[in-house]
Design a protein around this motif. Structure first.
Motif, PDB file in Angstrom:
ATOM      1  N   HIS A   1      35.634   0.948  -4.849  1.00  0.00           N
ATOM      2  CA  HIS A   1      34.982   2.167  -4.357  1.00  0.00           C
ATOM      3  C   HIS A   1      33.955   1.761  -3.306  1.00  0.00           C
ATOM      4  O   HIS A   1      33.212   0.788  -3.498  1.00  0.00           O
ATOM      5  CB  HIS A   1      34.306   2.922  -5.504  1.00  0.00           C
ATOM      6  CG  HIS A   1      33.451   4.060  -5.038  1.00  0.00           C
ATOM      7  ND1 HIS A   1      33.991   5.231  -4.533  1.00  0.00           N
ATOM      8  CD2 HIS A   1      32.098   4.199  -4.969  1.00  0.00           C
ATOM      9  CE1 HIS A   1      33.003   6.048  -4.198  1.00  0.00           C
ATOM     10  NE2 HIS A   1      31.845   5.451  -4.451  1.00  0.00           N
ATOM     11  N   ARG A   2      33.933   2.491  -2.201  1.00  0.00           N
ATOM     12  CA  ARG A   2      32.941   2.245  -1.150  1.00  0.00           C
ATOM     13  C   ARG A   2      31.864   3.341  -1.241  1.00  0.00           C
ATOM     14  O   ARG A   2      32.156   4.528  -1.110  1.00  0.00           O
ATOM     15  CB  ARG A   2      33.610   2.240   0.226  1.00  0.00           C
ATOM     16  CG  ARG A   2      32.640   2.006   1.371  1.00  0.00           C
ATOM     17  CD  ARG A   2      33.382   1.702   2.641  1.00  0.00           C
ATOM     18  NE  ARG A   2      34.087   0.424   2.551  1.00  0.00           N
ATOM     19  CZ  ARG A   2      34.876  -0.059   3.504  1.00  0.00           C
ATOM     20  NH1 ARG A   2      35.073   0.647   4.609  1.00  0.00           N
ATOM     21  NH2 ARG A   2      35.474  -1.226   3.370  1.00  0.00           N
ATOM     22  N   HIS A   3      30.627   2.910  -1.450  1.00  0.00           N
ATOM     23  CA  HIS A   3      29.510   3.839  -1.616  1.00  0.00           C
ATOM     24  C   HIS A   3      28.705   3.902  -0.320  1.00  0.00           C
ATOM     25  O   HIS A   3      28.262   2.874   0.192  1.00  0.00           O
ATOM     26  CB  HIS A   3      28.611   3.360  -2.773  1.00  0.00           C
ATOM     27  CG  HIS A   3      27.306   4.103  -2.874  1.00  0.00           C
ATOM     28  ND1 HIS A   3      27.221   5.384  -3.360  1.00  0.00           N
ATOM     29  CD2 HIS A   3      26.042   3.731  -2.518  1.00  0.00           C
ATOM     30  CE1 HIS A   3      25.947   5.773  -3.328  1.00  0.00           C
ATOM     31  NE2 HIS A   3      25.217   4.788  -2.816  1.00  0.00           N
ATOM     32  N   ARG A   4      28.560   5.138   0.216  1.00  0.00           N
ATOM     33  CA  ARG A   4      27.729   5.349   1.400  1.00  0.00           C
ATOM     34  C   ARG A   4      26.820   6.537   1.137  1.00  0.00           C
ATOM     35  O   ARG A   4      27.270   7.559   0.620  1.00  0.00           O
ATOM     36  CB  ARG A   4      28.584   5.657   2.636  1.00  0.00           C
ATOM     37  CG  ARG A   4      29.459   4.536   3.126  1.00  0.00           C
ATOM     38  CD  ARG A   4      30.014   4.902   4.506  1.00  0.00           C
ATOM     39  NE  ARG A   4      30.938   3.918   5.006  1.00  0.00           N
ATOM     40  CZ  ARG A   4      32.257   4.000   4.894  1.00  0.00           C
ATOM     41  NH1 ARG A   4      32.781   5.029   4.253  1.00  0.00           N
ATOM     42  NH2 ARG A   4      33.054   3.069   5.391  1.00  0.00           N
ATOM     43  N   LYS A   5      25.521   6.391   1.504  1.00  0.00           N
ATOM     44  CA  LYS A   5      24.590   7.500   1.375  1.00  0.00           C
ATOM     45  C   LYS A   5      23.508   7.365   2.427  1.00  0.00           C
ATOM     46  O   LYS A   5      22.854   6.325   2.521  1.00  0.00           O
ATOM     47  CB  LYS A   5      23.978   7.528  -0.026  1.00  0.00           C
ATOM     48  CG  LYS A   5      23.109   8.764  -0.275  1.00  0.00           C
ATOM     49  CD  LYS A   5      22.611   8.818  -1.705  1.00  0.00           C
ATOM     50  CE  LYS A   5      21.799  10.082  -1.951  1.00  0.00           C
ATOM     51  NZ  LYS A   5      21.290  10.138  -3.333  1.00  0.00           N
TER      52      LYS A   5
END
Length: 246
Positions: A218-222
């Motif tokens: 999973h790639r997490h971007r915020k």
């Protein structure tokens, strides 16, 4: 061997039973000899048997003793410590007599006591294994810690009581001898420790297990206006061999 018939609900035959126990059973010297033979390595001869413990308001722990020899008196050595006051009176009980000892935290029920220690409990004196399991729930959620502490103290005082945790929920799981034992336990919690509790049957949980390896990424971007967040998350699960834990 005398055979006695009676009915406890109508108090029929109870007096005759008490007389038989008093006059026709071996005296305290016979029990002392039997206990000494069961634990030859004991530190000294048995002086008393601690057979029950109660926790009472404003008094604390009270241990009931049956004297087996002379020397059971307030201030004397018993069970490796100093015997506190006797609620039945300040005089030393005669061999065979019953006394209640207060302020003697070192005494535990189900043990024969010499002056300097406790004898190993013989197998014929141990309580049978609990036959009924119930989960206890406090009437008020704030009493959960209080319930756990009270059960730990009662587990020492009540022969035949076991305390564990229910798998999955962590609720107190008690093992009792039957409905009367459970009723006594709930009464002691309410009257002595001030904890109202209810009981229910334990729940059997059907659990799944990991059957084959699996992997996910999973790639997490915020972005929140300042410094952003970024992470590459990789989760991998695989089964262990049976019986080797999680």
């Amino acid at each position: 061997i005398p055979a006695l018939f009676g009915a406890a609900t109508h108090r029929s035959g109870l007096t005759r039973l008490a007389k038989a126990l008093r006059h026709e059973t071996p005296g305290p010297e016979a029990l002392a000899a039997r206990l000494a033979a069961a634990d030859p390595a004991a530190a000294g001869p048995p002086l008393a048997v601690a057979f029950r413990t109660d926790h009472r308001r404003h008094v604390g722990k009270v241990t009931f003793l049956r004297a087996l020899a002379e020397g059971v008196a307030p201030g004397a050595r018993l069970g490796g410590g100093t015997l506190g006051g006797l609620l039945a009176g300040a005089e030393a009980p005669a061999p065979g007599a019953i006394a209640a000892a207060a302020k003697s935290e070192h005494l535990a029920p189900g043990r024969a006591l010499s002056a300097e220690g406790a004898l190993a409990a013989p197998h014929w004196s141990l309580s049978p294994a609990p036959t009924n399991r119930r989960v206890l729930l406090p009437a008020e959620e704030r009493d959960e810690a209080k319930l756990a502490a009270a059960l730990a103290r009662l587990a020492e005082a009540m022969p035949g009581l076991s305390v564990a945790k229910e798998p999955g929920t962590g609720r107190p799981l008690v093992g009792v001898q039957g409905p009367v034992h459970l009723k006594r336990l709930l009464a002691a919690l309410a009257e002595v420790f001030g904890v109202a509790a209810e009981d229910r049957a334990p729940r059997e949980s059907a659990l799944e297990t990991v059957a084959r390896p699996v992997e996910r990424t999973h790639r997490h971007r915020k972005q929140t206006g300042g410094a952003g967040q970024f992470a590459e998350v990789r989760v991998a699960l695989r089964p262990n061999p049976r019986g080797t834990g999680v």
